[in-house]
Design a protein around this motif. Structure first.
Motif, PDB file in Angstrom:
ATOM      1  N   ASP A   1       3.491  11.783   4.623  1.00 58.14           N
ATOM      2  CA  ASP A   1       3.173  11.584   6.040  1.00 58.14           C
ATOM      3  C   ASP A   1       1.908  10.750   6.223  1.00 58.14           C
ATOM      4  O   ASP A   1       1.803   9.995   7.184  1.00 58.14           O
ATOM      5  CB  ASP A   1       3.033  12.937   6.733  1.00 58.14           C
ATOM      6  CG  ASP A   1       3.096  12.819   8.234  1.00 58.14           C
ATOM      7  OD1 ASP A   1       4.068  12.214   8.748  1.00 58.14           O
ATOM      8  OD2 ASP A   1       2.180  13.314   8.913  1.00 58.14           O
ATOM      9  N   ARG A   2       0.964  10.875   5.304  1.00 58.36           N
ATOM     10  CA  ARG A   2      -0.281  10.099   5.383  1.00 58.36           C
ATOM     11  C   ARG A   2      -0.113   8.680   4.841  1.00 58.36           C
ATOM     12  O   ARG A   2      -0.972   7.831   5.059  1.00 58.36           O
ATOM     13  CB  ARG A   2      -1.399  10.792   4.592  1.00 58.36           C
ATOM     14  CG  ARG A   2      -1.958  12.034   5.249  1.00 58.36           C
ATOM     15  CD  ARG A   2      -3.188  12.535   4.508  1.00 58.36           C
ATOM     16  NE  ARG A   2      -2.938  12.811   3.105  1.00 58.36           N
ATOM     17  CZ  ARG A   2      -2.651  14.007   2.606  1.00 58.36           C
ATOM     18  NH1 ARG A   2      -2.594  15.058   3.400  1.00 58.36           N
ATOM     19  NH2 ARG A   2      -2.439  14.168   1.310  1.00 58.36           N
ATOM     20  N   SER A   3       0.956   8.415   4.143  1.00 65.69           N
ATOM     21  CA  SER A   3       1.128   7.107   3.511  1.00 65.69           C
ATOM     22  C   SER A   3       1.427   6.025   4.548  1.00 65.69           C
ATOM     23  O   SER A   3       1.921   6.304   5.634  1.00 65.69           O
ATOM     24  CB  SER A   3       2.258   7.160   2.472  1.00 65.69           C
ATOM     25  OG  SER A   3       3.519   7.251   3.099  1.00 65.69           O
ATOM     26  N   GLY A   4       1.087   4.797   4.186  1.00 60.95           N
ATOM     27  CA  GLY A   4       1.451   3.656   5.013  1.00 60.95           C
ATOM     28  C   GLY A   4       0.565   3.408   6.219  1.00 60.95           C
ATOM     29  O   GLY A   4       1.040   2.916   7.241  1.00 60.95           O
ATOM     30  N   GLU A   5      -0.721   3.687   6.101  1.00 63.06           N
ATOM     31  CA  GLU A   5      -1.626   3.528   7.244  1.00 63.06           C
ATOM     32  C   GLU A   5      -1.659   2.095   7.767  1.00 63.06           C
ATOM     33  O   GLU A   5      -1.583   1.860   8.976  1.00 63.06           O
ATOM     34  CB  GLU A   5      -3.036   3.983   6.867  1.00 63.06           C
ATOM     35  CG  GLU A   5      -4.027   3.826   7.993  1.00 63.06           C
ATOM     36  CD  GLU A   5      -5.452   4.175   7.593  1.00 63.06           C
ATOM     37  OE1 GLU A   5      -6.321   4.049   8.464  1.00 63.06           O
ATOM     38  OE2 GLU A   5      -5.699   4.555   6.430  1.00 63.06           O
ATOM     39  N   ILE A   6      -1.772   1.137   6.864  1.00 64.42           N
ATOM     40  CA  ILE A   6      -1.841  -0.261   7.303  1.00 64.42           C
ATOM     41  C   ILE A   6      -0.539  -0.661   7.987  1.00 64.42           C
ATOM     42  O   ILE A   6      -0.544  -1.266   9.065  1.00 64.42           O
ATOM     43  CB  ILE A   6      -2.130  -1.203   6.117  1.00 64.42           C
ATOM     44  CG1 ILE A   6      -3.534  -0.963   5.569  1.00 64.42           C
ATOM     45  CG2 ILE A   6      -1.963  -2.672   6.538  1.00 64.42           C
ATOM     46  CD1 ILE A   6      -3.818  -1.699   4.265  1.00 64.42           C
TER      47      ILE A   6
ATOM     48  N   GLN B   1       0.835  -1.199   0.000  1.00 65.78           N
ATOM     49  CA  GLN B   1       0.000   0.000   0.000  1.00 65.78           C
ATOM     50  C   GLN B   1       0.875   1.257   0.000  1.00 65.78           C
ATOM     51  O   GLN B   1       0.666   2.181  -0.787  1.00 65.78           O
ATOM     52  CB  GLN B   1      -0.916   0.022   1.228  1.00 65.78           C
ATOM     53  CG  GLN B   1      -1.718   1.310   1.356  1.00 65.78           C
ATOM     54  CD  GLN B   1      -2.267   1.530   2.765  1.00 65.78           C
ATOM     55  OE1 GLN B   1      -1.590   1.278   3.764  1.00 65.78           O
ATOM     56  NE2 GLN B   1      -3.509   1.987   2.825  1.00 65.78           N
ATOM     57  N   GLN B   2       1.879   1.283   0.873  1.00 71.43           N
ATOM     58  CA  GLN B   2       2.711   2.476   0.960  1.00 71.43           C
ATOM     59  C   GLN B   2       3.548   2.669  -0.297  1.00 71.43           C
ATOM     60  O   GLN B   2       3.739   3.806  -0.749  1.00 71.43           O
ATOM     61  CB  GLN B   2       3.609   2.429   2.204  1.00 71.43           C
ATOM     62  CG  GLN B   2       4.295   3.763   2.453  1.00 71.43           C
ATOM     63  CD  GLN B   2       4.949   3.860   3.791  1.00 71.43           C
ATOM     64  OE1 GLN B   2       5.434   2.875   4.338  1.00 71.43           O
ATOM     65  NE2 GLN B   2       4.972   5.060   4.343  1.00 71.43           N
ATOM     66  N   LEU B   3       4.020   1.594  -0.894  1.00 77.12           N
ATOM     67  CA  LEU B   3       4.769   1.724  -2.150  1.00 77.12           C
ATOM     68  C   LEU B   3       3.910   2.350  -3.240  1.00 77.12           C
ATOM     69  O   LEU B   3       4.378   3.197  -4.003  1.00 77.12           O
ATOM     70  CB  LEU B   3       5.303   0.362  -2.600  1.00 77.12           C
ATOM     71  CG  LEU B   3       6.454  -0.214  -1.789  1.00 77.12           C
ATOM     72  CD1 LEU B   3       6.786  -1.625  -2.250  1.00 77.12           C
ATOM     73  CD2 LEU B   3       7.676   0.692  -1.850  1.00 77.12           C
ATOM     74  N   GLN B   4       2.648   1.942  -3.303  1.00 75.98           N
ATOM     75  CA  GLN B   4       1.740   2.518  -4.295  1.00 75.98           C
ATOM     76  C   GLN B   4       1.495   4.001  -3.998  1.00 75.98           C
ATOM     77  O   GLN B   4       1.436   4.820  -4.923  1.00 75.98           O
ATOM     78  CB  GLN B   4       0.428   1.739  -4.322  1.00 75.98           C
ATOM     79  CG  GLN B   4       0.580   0.355  -4.882  1.00 75.98           C
ATOM     80  CD  GLN B   4      -0.664  -0.499  -4.715  1.00 75.98           C
ATOM     81  OE1 GLN B   4      -1.702  -0.047  -4.267  1.00 75.98           O
ATOM     82  NE2 GLN B   4      -0.548  -1.762  -5.075  1.00 75.98           N
ATOM     83  N   GLU B   5       1.367   4.348  -2.733  1.00 76.89           N
ATOM     84  CA  GLU B   5       1.159   5.749  -2.367  1.00 76.89           C
ATOM     85  C   GLU B   5       2.393   6.586  -2.701  1.00 76.89           C
ATOM     86  O   GLU B   5       2.270   7.714  -3.186  1.00 76.89           O
ATOM     87  CB  GLU B   5       0.811   5.853  -0.878  1.00 76.89           C
ATOM     88  CG  GLU B   5      -0.544   5.257  -0.554  1.00 76.89           C
ATOM     89  CD  GLU B   5      -0.780   5.009   0.924  1.00 76.89           C
ATOM     90  OE1 GLU B   5      -1.961   4.875   1.300  1.00 76.89           O
ATOM     91  OE2 GLU B   5       0.191   4.921   1.711  1.00 76.89           O
ATOM     92  N   ILE B   6       3.568   6.036  -2.487  1.00 78.22           N
ATOM     93  CA  ILE B   6       4.806   6.751  -2.821  1.00 78.22           C
ATOM     94  C   ILE B   6       4.962   6.884  -4.327  1.00 78.22           C
ATOM     95  O   ILE B   6       5.364   7.938  -4.832  1.00 78.22           O
ATOM     96  CB  ILE B   6       6.017   6.077  -2.159  1.00 78.22           C
ATOM     97  CG1 ILE B   6       5.960   6.353  -0.651  1.00 78.22           C
ATOM     98  CG2 ILE B   6       7.329   6.555  -2.756  1.00 78.22           C
ATOM     99  CD1 ILE B   6       6.937   5.588   0.175  1.00 78.22           C
ATOM    100  N   ASP B   7       4.622   5.824  -5.059  1.00 79.02           N
ATOM    101  CA  ASP B   7       4.649   5.915  -6.527  1.00 79.02           C
ATOM    102  C   ASP B   7       3.729   7.032  -7.019  1.00 79.02           C
ATOM    103  O   ASP B   7       4.069   7.750  -7.963  1.00 79.02           O
ATOM    104  CB  ASP B   7       4.247   4.585  -7.164  1.00 79.02           C
ATOM    105  CG  ASP B   7       5.336   3.531  -7.080  1.00 79.02           C
ATOM    106  OD1 ASP B   7       6.498   3.880  -6.771  1.00 79.02           O
ATOM    107  OD2 ASP B   7       5.019   2.343  -7.315  1.00 79.02           O
ATOM    108  N   ALA B   8       2.580   7.182  -6.379  1.00 73.53           N
ATOM    109  CA  ALA B   8       1.643   8.247  -6.762  1.00 73.53           C
ATOM    110  C   ALA B   8       2.229   9.631  -6.464  1.00 73.53           C
ATOM    111  O   ALA B   8       2.046  10.567  -7.248  1.00 73.53           O
ATOM    112  CB  ALA B   8       0.309   8.065  -6.047  1.00 73.53           C
ATOM    113  N   ILE B   9       2.942   9.765  -5.358  1.00 69.87           N
ATOM    114  CA  ILE B   9       3.590  11.042  -5.027  1.00 69.87           C
ATOM    115  C   ILE B   9       4.628  11.369  -6.100  1.00 69.87           C
ATOM    116  O   ILE B   9       4.681  12.489  -6.611  1.00 69.87           O
ATOM    117  CB  ILE B   9       4.247  10.986  -3.632  1.00 69.87           C
ATOM    118  CG1 ILE B   9       3.188  10.846  -2.540  1.00 69.87           C
ATOM    119  CG2 ILE B   9       5.118  12.224  -3.389  1.00 69.87           C
ATOM    120  CD1 ILE B   9       3.742  10.491  -1.171  1.00 69.87           C
ATOM    121  N   ILE B  10       5.447  10.397  -6.443  1.00 70.37           N
ATOM    122  CA  ILE B  10       6.507  10.599  -7.438  1.00 70.37           C
ATOM    123  C   ILE B  10       5.914  10.909  -8.810  1.00 70.37           C
ATOM    124  O   ILE B  10       6.424  11.752  -9.543  1.00 70.37           O
ATOM    125  CB  ILE B  10       7.426   9.364  -7.498  1.00 70.37           C
ATOM    126  CG1 ILE B  10       8.199   9.223  -6.187  1.00 70.37           C
ATOM    127  CG2 ILE B  10       8.388   9.448  -8.678  1.00 70.37           C
ATOM    128  CD1 ILE B  10       8.894   7.890  -6.018  1.00 70.37           C
TER     129      ILE B  10
END
Length: 169
Positions: free
Chosen positions: A79-84, A54-63
């Motif tokens: 900062d909001r990434s990686g909730e799980i 999940q966090q990798l996908q969120e970081i990819d979206a940021i990039i």
């Protein structure tokens, strides 16, 4: 196309696990405390893996964001990434410190390399750092003191992890 398929497969897997793994489901407990009565040792590693994905996908979206890096689309999003992942590691490490068993220690031993590698991959990600540095180098006068501190913490985390060092160092 591969990223879209991977995202869809991950989302489907997370949804399918939603009913079984309390770390992936929303917590409807008082004050959002973990539902300890539903957490089993078998939930930790799958939730860590789902959280990392999940966090990798969120970081990819940021990039991949084409907008000029700013506090909201870079620092706040990071900062909001990686909730799980945050949910599961907070519970795992706190429970293992207060009520350790051999099996729980084995789970921690399995989880630590995954979590450490994931953290290294985040803080050694040159594309993500470029966005963070752009925000850090920009005029910060419109940021609150708290936002400035969060920005500095993230920037320092990248630098202290060696993002600016030559590859051989």
């Amino acid at each position: 196309m591969k990223k879209a398929a991977l995202f869809a497969a991950t989302l489907l897997a997370m949804t399918a696990c939603n009913n079984q793994n309390p770390f992936i489901a929303e917590w409807d407990t008082p004050y959002g405390i973990p539902p300890f009565d539903k957490i089993q040792e078998a939930h930790y590693i799958p939730a860590i893996k789902a959280g990392i994905e999940q966090q990798l996908q969120e970081i990819d979206a940021i990039i991949a964001n084409q907008e000029t890096p700013d506090f909201e689309n870079t620092i706040a999003a990071l900062d909001r990434s990686g909730e799980i992942l945050e949910k599961v590691t907070n519970v795992l490490f706190n429970v293992s410190e207060s009520d350790a068993t051999e099996s729980l220690n084995a789970i921690v031993d399995e989880a630590m390399p995954m979590v450490t590698e994931h953290s290294d991959n985040i803080f050694m990600n040159a594309d993500l750092f470029a966005r963070v540095k752009a925000v850090y180098d920009a005029d910060q006068s419109n940021l609150t003191r708290e936002q400035q501190m969060l920005l500095k913490d993230y920037y320092d985390s990248f630098v202290n992890n060696g993002i600016g060092l030559p590859a051989d160092q």
